[in-house]
Design a protein around this motif. Structure first.
Motif, mmCIF file in Angstrom:
data_model
loop_
_atom_site.group_PDB
_atom_site.id
_atom_site.type_symbol
_atom_site.label_atom_id
_atom_site.label_comp_id
_atom_site.label_asym_id
_atom_site.label_seq_id
_atom_site.Cartn_x
_atom_site.Cartn_y
_atom_site.Cartn_z
ATOM 1 N N LYS A 471 67.832 69.619 24.597
ATOM 2 C CA LYS A 471 67.320 68.640 25.555
ATOM 3 C C LYS A 471 66.631 67.512 24.794
ATOM 4 C CE LYS A 471 65.183 68.666 30.134
ATOM 5 N NZ LYS A 471 66.463 68.446 30.812
ATOM 6 N N ARG A 519 66.181 53.421 31.761
ATOM 7 C CA ARG A 519 66.070 54.879 31.614
ATOM 8 C C ARG A 519 67.381 55.414 31.032
ATOM 9 N NH1 ARG A 519 64.861 55.771 36.259
ATOM 10 N NH2 ARG A 519 62.580 55.969 36.139
ATOM 11 N N TYR A 522 66.598 61.856 30.949
ATOM 12 C CA TYR A 522 65.379 62.597 31.277
ATOM 13 C C TYR A 522 65.177 63.672 30.216
ATOM 14 C CZ TYR A 522 65.165 60.465 35.920
ATOM 15 O OH TYR A 522 65.069 59.575 36.961
ATOM 16 N N HIS A 524 62.114 66.680 28.653
ATOM 17 C CA HIS A 524 61.419 67.861 29.134
ATOM 18 C C HIS A 524 60.502 67.485 30.302
ATOM 19 C CE1 HIS A 524 62.694 70.392 25.743
ATOM 20 N NE2 HIS A 524 62.586 69.287 25.028
ATOM 21 N N LYS A 526 61.219 66.407 33.178
ATOM 22 C CA LYS A 526 61.683 65.183 33.842
ATOM 23 C C LYS A 526 61.007 63.922 33.291
ATOM 24 C CE LYS A 526 64.885 66.141 36.898
ATOM 25 N NZ LYS A 526 66.163 65.422 36.947
ATOM 26 N N GLU A 527 60.522 63.998 32.058
ATOM 27 C CA GLU A 527 59.937 62.817 31.430
ATOM 28 C C GLU A 527 61.039 61.799 31.166
ATOM 29 O OE1 GLU A 527 57.793 61.452 27.238
ATOM 30 O OE2 GLU A 527 58.444 63.522 27.542
ATOM 31 N N SER A 528 60.794 60.559 31.565
ATOM 32 C CA SER A 528 61.774 59.501 31.361
ATOM 33 C C SER A 528 61.830 59.095 29.893
ATOM 34 C CB SER A 528 61.429 58.276 32.208
ATOM 35 O OG SER A 528 61.586 58.556 33.584
#
Length: 649
Positions: A471, A519, A522, A524, A526-528
């Motif tokens: 991720k 953007r 996303y 970890h 849902k951090e942009s």
């Protein structure tokens, strides 16, 4: 336990809770967290010039360091720089989240691979020569006779006298039937440096590329030239400043910083890399017999413990440019093994037993070298360093009919143009943008960094690749190059790097100080993960500086981009970027992919070749003296060229 004394920290290493003391409350967050084993990326020296130490304040209030201004997570988490805030004396419980890219713990992705385009002889700068007693007796049996014998064997006209340690060792071995004599190339001539009556362990050489941001190291079998281990990591000087200008300024304002910077690169970086390489090879440090080091001019001065202050001010005169021979002890590089009592630079507490062997070393494990020589390779100018002279040789540019270019994209963009028998060189202050410094979601290449970006226009879609296929946690340089080219091609960016008005709103985020942001993904929680218009401006300045440097050199020689037969793209960054995107975004203006050859870490390649072919040393010195250095700040047309390149094609 009072809630006022609690600091909760979430990081990739887990969740921990700290019971704060009065002393801890007065420390900057960067300092407090470092004491807890969570070192933040303070690459600008805690001067509030970058976003390397960003942390997320989830709840509670922090107090400004020095100005007492507070910041609170009132209703929503806030990102703050750890170097700007402390906990304060009266604040309630605090909850922080540390993004992975803000930690120094993540493993760097440093390229040690390189392409060598030149042949080499196997004539290492350290050699072990076997001499039978009968041969020696025929020459008189003494040191003079040994010198004549070694000179004949190596096809040398003469051989200077031996070191005192070697003479002492030779005196203890009069009854030995076979001798193992070590000889070393020390810049201008060969020297006899050791005598043993048993086969020494496999001699190992160490080739090092000391970059501003990263250091790469090869452990090499000197007998056959095979690389037995390689390792790389961050240059720990980056804690004190993320570019050469910052480090030069530190030395100019505080003389104690020179020693600190030397310790950071020698003790905290190189020693640790050597330990890892030796462990991987199953070897010991008393097998190390020689070092070769390629680096930019500033890094060489800091490694040698020489004040680089003159490099930061006109006329930018380097205290030394020529190759320099030092020893491990002189740069405070710690290795085991006996010490040469004849060298006044060495410690004086080493003892020998009655057999002439060092007490700490078994007789059957004679050291390859008592205090290995460190060869600092030659530079051409203050900002055309040994990394470039090494690259000119190893890439084959020196012998290319041309016209050809060598472009090394890093914190500094260095460019060499060869036309016929002439070479021109320049350096551009590209800055650390392509390493993710001072960018909203920027990080150096490492686990979790987005390394590739591909954009589809209709319908709008962004495809990414991350290092380690995990991720994403941030964006590294190669992906930024992709984004500039792909976003412009997809109609998302104007020529000046602004987001087009028609970009769908769900892809855009507002940034308090950085304008609008796109953007990309996303991460970890849902951090942009964003690329802001401010980021794009920094990237365009970096690519514009490199492009303008290339075009300025070409103009000096009346050469057009399409006339270049080969563009050698050097450096770890060059290994990872998409060449077509680098051309499309204007980093390599006017070229085609067919002209470009990726050659990797040519600085490390030159250091490696210097270990194994003593003739390379003299060739590098010749190269360094043959470069006409172009000072871009004195070129009347460079500024206009630079301004023209602050656009996306």
């Amino acid at each position: 336990m009072s809630d006022q004394n609690i600091l909760k920290i979430e990081s990739p290493q887990g969740v921990q809770t700290i019971l704060l003391s009065a002393v801890q409350r007065r420390l900057r967050l960067t300092e407090l967290l470092r004491h807890e084993g969570l070192s933040l990326n303070t690459r600008c020296g805690q001067k509030s010039l970058c976003d390397g130490c960003l942390v997320q304040l989830v709840s509670g209030t922090l107090v400004g360091h020095g100005d007492a201004k507070s910041v609170s997570a009132a209703g929503a988490p806030r990102m703050v720089r750890g170097c700007e805030y402390r906990v304060g004396d009266e604040t309630a419980a605090i909850h922080l989240v540390i993004p992975a890219r803000s930690l120094l713990a993540y493993e760097p992705q440093v390229v040690s691979e390189f392409r060598v385009n030149v042949p080499r002889a196997h004539d290492p700068i350290w050699q072990n020569i076997v001499v039978e007693r009968e041969e020696l007796s025929a020459e008189g049996g003494d040191l003079a006779g040994l010198g004549r014998l070694i000179a004949q064997r190596m096809k040398l006209t003469n051989l200077p006298g031996p070191t005192q340690l070697m003479a002492d060792q030779f005196g203890e071995l009069q009854k030995a039937g076979r001798l193992f004599i070590t000889v070393e190339y020390r810049g201008a001539s060969w020297h006899m440096t050791g005598a043993y009556d048993k086969v020494p362990p496999t001699p190992l050489g160490v080739a090092i590329d000391v970059g501003t941001t990263t250091v790469a190291l090869l452990l090499v079998n000197m007998n056959d030239g095979q690389v037995v281990a390689n390792t790389a990591g961050f240059n720990r000087q980056m804690h004190l400043g993320d570019d050469v200008i910052t480090r030069i300024n530190l030395c100019s304002t505080d003389h104690a910083m020179l020693e600190r910077l030397q310790q950071a690169v020698v003790r905290d970086t190189i020693e640790r890399l050597i330990t890892r390489a030796l462990a991987a090879a199953g070897a010991s440090d008393n097998q190390i017999c020689a070092f070769t080091v390629a680096a930019n001019t500033t890094m060489l001065h800091l490694l040698a413990g020489v004040d680089p202050t003159p490099l930061g001010f006109a006329p930018f005169t380097a205290p030394f440019l020529e190759r320099r021979l030092m020893h491990a002890s002189q740069v405070h590089l710690h290795l085991s093994g006996p010490v040469d009592q004849d060298d006044p630079a060495q410690p004086s507490d080493s003892k020998q037993n009655n057999d002439g062997a060092h007490e700490d070393m078994p007789d059957e494990q004679a050291a390859a070298s008592v205090d290995p020589a460190i060869h600092l390779l030659p530079s051409a100018a203050a900002y055309i360093g040994a990394d470039l002279t090494a690259g000119i040789f190893s890439s084959g540019l020196m012998y290319d009919a041309g016209p050809s270019l060598l472009v090394d994209v890093g914190t500094n963009g260095e460019i060499i143009l060869k036309v016929g028998d002439k070479m021109y060189g320049c350096a551009t202050a590209a800055g650390p943008a392509f390493e993710g410094a001072r960018l909203v979601s920027g990080m150096r290449a490492g686990q979790g960094a987005i390394s590739r970006v591909r954009i589809e226009a209709e319908p709008l879609a962004v495809h990414i690749q991350t290092i380690g296929q995990v991720k994403p946690t941030g964006i590294c340089g190669s992906a930024y190059v992709d984004f500039l080219a792909q976003a412009r091609k997809a109609g998302l960016l104007t020529p000046t790097g602004r987001l087009e008005e028609h970009v769908p709103a769900d892809w855009v985020a507002a940034q308090e100080n950085n304008g609008k942001a796109f953007r990309v993904a996303y991460g970890h929680g849902k951090e942009s993960i964003l690329i802001s218009e401010s980021d794009i401006a920094s990237l365009m300045q970096a690519k514009g500086a490199i492009a303008a440097g290339i075009l300025t050199l070409l103009r000096r020689a009346n050469v057009l981009p399409e006339q270049i037969k080969r563009l050698y793209l050097a450096g770890g960054f060059g290994m990872h970027i998409d060449i077509a995107n680098a051309i499309d975004c204007g980093l390599l203006p006017g070229f085609t992919p067919q002209q470009v050859q990726v050659v990797g870490n040519t600085s490390l390649a030159g250091a490696y070749l210097s270990l194994l072919d003593s003739g390379v040393m003299d060739e590098l010195s010749r190269i360094a003296k043959g470069i006409e250095v172009i000072e871009l700040n004195l070129d009347p047309e460079f500024e206009m060229c630079y301004i023209d390149q602050l656009q996306l094609p």
